[in-house]
Design an enzyme around this catalytic site. Structure first.
Site, PDB file in Angstrom:
ATOM      1  CB  SER A 183       6.260  -8.044   7.746  1.00 16.93           C
ATOM      2  OG  SER A 183       5.572  -6.701   8.153  1.00 16.93           O
ATOM      3  CG  HIS A 234       4.315 -12.128   8.752  1.00 16.76           C
ATOM      4  ND1 HIS A 234       3.591 -11.593   9.847  1.00 16.76           N
ATOM      5  CD2 HIS A 234       4.707 -10.720   8.192  1.00 16.76           C
ATOM      6  CE1 HIS A 234       3.558 -10.374   9.915  1.00 16.76           C
ATOM      7  NE2 HIS A 234       4.078  -9.634   8.670  1.00 16.76           N
TER       8      HIS A 234
END
Length: 288
Positions: A183, A234
């Protein structure tokens, strides 16, 4: 009768310079050596021999992308290789339960000297849906971004984004958590795609919507369920990808390669410094 030359006898006919046993009256338009049908290659004017064709190809500059990378082919090779590595890593996880234990990002393990976890964790996933979501995102945004940047710059951007996400996890996540997933790198591609689209004056509303939805998902889902999502990975990947992408695409053309290389080295050095600082902090705290 005047003006008429006698026909050349077979014995006097020239032979192909690569195949001496083959007679031919065709010559290469560049080197003028005789060539047979198997050795001739069509050219803009006449025919050329194999060696002259290869020599000419070496003098042709390879096309470059908009931002300096070499455009070797229309196939996004790096994107496909990254997807394959992630899939193979997931297969390894299914095969052995020790893979996750040994390779995920566990801060105490990194502090003890297992720095490879900062990299290997970006290729591991907690379950099939986790893998499929990240690989779908990589497939969608990775292909056009690789075509814009070129293979080397795209590969460097992906690596730095993944490392940037891992470093922020190492700095801010609780010590008892184990983090894995691509991610961070994918969010870095989101950030870079936004920057590149702006630079090319493309419509960025779709990219902005994807980033906003994913960030909302990052912060909202853990608040309403027991699912753990690493917001550090993230955000770290998104910021890294956006900044590195901006340096890649806004660098002045005359100094573009030098600036892009310098930014890559400086970002790597910054991450190394942060990793060292966090490691010393954790070890000092453990000994205190």
């Amino acid at each position: 009768m005047q003006g008429v030359n006698p026909p050349q006898s077979p014995a006097e006919a020239p032979t192909c310079y690569r195949h001496p046993g083959r007679q031919t009256y065709v010559r290469c338009t560049r080197c003028e050596r005789p060539i047979c049908g198997d050795c001739m290659r069509s050219a803009a004017v006449g025919h050329q021999c194999v060696e002259c064709v290869h020599a000419g190809a070496r003098t042709i500059r390879q096309p470059r992308t908009r931002f300096g990378g070499r455009q070797r082919s229309a196939t996004p090779v790096v994107t496909y290789v990254l997807i394959a590595i992630n899939v193979l890593a997931f297969v390894a996880e299914l095969t052995s339960v020790d893979v996750q234990k040994q390779l995920v990002l566990w801060p105490p393990g990194v502090a003890s000297g297992q720095f490879y976890r900062l990299v290997t964790s970006a290729f591991l996933h907690y379950g099939g849906p986790h893998l499929l979501l990240n690989m779908w995102a990589l497939y969608v945004v990775g292909r056009p971004l690789e075509m814009w940047l070129g293979r080397i710059r795209f590969g460097a951007l992906y690596a730095l984004s993944g490392l940037g996400g891992s470093v922020l996890v190492y700095l801010l996540s609780p010590l008892n958590t184990a983090t894995a997933g691509a991610s961070g790198a994918v969010f870095g591609l989101f950030g870079a795609t936004f920057v590149v689209a702006k630079r090319l004056t493309l419509d960025v509303r779709g990219v902005v919507a994807v980033i906003v939805v994913n960030l909302a998902f990052t912060f909202v889902v853990p608040a309403v369920s027991s699912q753990l999502i690493s917001w550090q990975a993230h955000v770290g990947g998104l910021v890294t990808g956006g900044l590195v992408g901006a340096a890649y695409v806004y660098a002045p053309r005359q100094h573009r390669n030098a600036i892009q290389a310098a930014v890559t080295v400086m970002a790597s050095a910054l991450f190394v410094a942060l990793i060292w600082w966090r490691t010393v902090d954790l070890l000092t705290g453990a000994l205190a």
